[in-house]
Design an enzyme around this catalytic site. Structure first.
Site, mmCIF file in Angstrom:
data_model
loop_
_atom_site.group_PDB
_atom_site.id
_atom_site.type_symbol
_atom_site.label_atom_id
_atom_site.label_comp_id
_atom_site.label_asym_id
_atom_site.label_seq_id
_atom_site.Cartn_x
_atom_site.Cartn_y
_atom_site.Cartn_z
ATOM 1 N N GLU A 256 -2.981 8.087 -4.140
ATOM 2 C CA GLU A 256 -3.289 7.186 -5.248
ATOM 3 C C GLU A 256 -4.632 7.586 -5.833
ATOM 4 O O GLU A 256 -5.604 7.650 -5.064
ATOM 5 C CB GLU A 256 -3.357 5.756 -4.713
ATOM 6 N N HIS B 96 -1.169 0.428 -9.723
ATOM 7 C CA HIS B 96 -1.791 -0.563 -8.817
ATOM 8 C C HIS B 96 -2.364 -1.739 -9.628
ATOM 9 O O HIS B 96 -3.580 -1.988 -9.586
ATOM 10 C CB HIS B 96 -2.880 0.110 -7.973
ATOM 11 N N ARG C 292 0.859 -1.181 0.000
ATOM 12 C CA ARG C 292 0.000 0.000 0.000
ATOM 13 C C ARG C 292 0.897 1.232 0.000
ATOM 14 O O ARG C 292 1.920 1.270 0.710
ATOM 15 C CB ARG C 292 -0.903 0.027 1.236
HETATM 16 C C1 DGY Z 1 -5.586 -6.018 -2.948
HETATM 17 O O1 DGY Z 1 -6.304 -6.983 -3.247
HETATM 18 O O2 DGY Z 1 -5.571 -5.545 -1.816
HETATM 19 C C2 DGY Z 1 -4.701 -5.473 -4.020
HETATM 20 O O3 DGY Z 1 -4.070 -4.312 -3.651
HETATM 21 C C3 DGY Z 1 -5.457 -5.290 -5.317
HETATM 22 O O4 DGY Z 1 -5.571 -6.549 -5.859
#
Ligand code: DGY
Length: 329
Positions: free
Chosen positions: A268, A287, A239
């Site tokens: 983001e 992402h 993240r």
């Molecule tokens: C998640 O699933 O948390 C990812 O960041 C996106 O697939």
């Protein structure tokens, strides 16, 4: 015949998920390309029994409070840092998520980022596109070796362990830091536990795989970046806010580290004029670590299954706040 439950789905997701929902629910779908605005979300949840959302939807206490009939929230992602789990649990609402099905795609992509940064692939592509390729250059676009290098994994959960498995194929030494020591994986993967500061100082590549929590917010900041080797490469497919972006800009501009490859950013989406986007030693992608056709289909189906289980009053197969069930018993 019992009335079908009403559900709101905050974006068009793969048909593998939508078909399951359409069969048994009255489904309302937000067709926009961008997330629904907060006021739409508040209005839509007001009469819904179930909500299927994405990581881009802030499901805060206000949204949860507005969903007076909500019986289940199901997110099509493994990470749930956009959802106020405490507020959901307090209301007795289970929150579904999609662990496991995206592990291998995300680990593949982490390795793609690692390789791309180590061997400067985006710079090579730009070089050719700009018409700069005139000859074979003995000193041109030199990168660093991956084979036999040391990889530091921060967060040895499912995805971190899958990255460690790939690293073995590159004869890498694997260090890991995790608040929970994993002797099973130390044996299986030959991974060595290290405190975060030692891992940062010893690794050629540092790859982040921890969830975003109050403990991991800006876990990698100025002090940590300065601890890394000047030749090291940072990879973030976890993240964005796990890394302090201002400190990272300085680290990359002033040579505290060699390069970074980011699938996730803070904020983001990252604005195109953000310095991290134009630095030649930083790769930023939008992402997409779990973005394969098969993985996104599995995530959509799993999110739908969680949603339907919640609507039937069954325990969610994959629940991010299992304490909600203890609260009931
Ligand atoms: C998640 O699933 O948390 C990812 O960041 C996106 O697939």
């Amino acid at each position: 015949m019992a009335e079908k439950p009403t559900v709101y789905v905050t974006r068009r997701i793969p048909e593998a998920g939508l078909a399951l929902i359409r069969d048994t629910c009255r489904m309302r779908l937000w067709e926009g390309e961008l997330p629904p605005p907060k006021e739409v979300l508040l209005q839509e949840v007001a009469d819904c029994d179930g909500l299927l959302c994405l990581l881009t939807d802030p499901i805060d206490a206000e949204v949860i409070g507005a969903g007076v009939r909500l019986r289940v929230i199901s997110q099509m992602a493994v990470g749930v840092d956009n959802i106020d789990l405490r507020a959901a649990t307090a209301r007795g609402i289970p929150v579904g998520h999609t662990p496991g099905v995206l592990t291998e795609a995300t680990a593949d992509f982490t390795f793609a980022l690692l390789m791309a940064a180590a061997r400067r692939i985006p710079e090579g592509v730009d070089y050719v596109r700009a018409g700069k390729w005139q000859t074979w250059e003995p000193m041109g676009l030199l990168g660093v070796d991956v084979w036999g290098a040391t990889l530091g994994i921060v967060g040895l959960g499912r995805i971190g362990a899958a990255v460690a498995r790939r690293a073995r194929g590159f004869a890498m030494r694997v260090l890991y830091y995790d608040p929970n020591r994993r002797p099973d994986l130390e044996t299986e993967l030959g991974a060595e536990y290290a405190e975060l500061e030692d891992l940062l100082a010893s690794s050629d590549f540092v790859s982040l795989h921890c969830p975003l929590t109050s403990q991991t917010y800006h876990l990698i900041g100025e002090v940590e970046l300065r601890r890394m080797k000047p030749t090291a490469i940072l990879i973030n497919a976890a993240r964005g806010p796990v890394v302090d972006p201002d400190a990272l800009v300085r680290a990359l501009s002033e040579g505290w580290i060699r390069a970074a490859a980011l699938d996730v950013t803070e904020p983001e989406p990252i604005p195109p004029d953000h310095p991290l986007v134009s630095l030649p030693n930083c790769i930023v992608v939008p992402h997409i670590a779990s973005a394969t056709v098969a993985t996104r289909e599995r995530m959509a189906a799993m999110a739908a299954e969680n949603l339907l289980a919640g609507l039937r009053g069954e325990r969610l197969p994959y629940c991010a706040n299992p304490e909600v069930y203890q609260r009931e018993s």
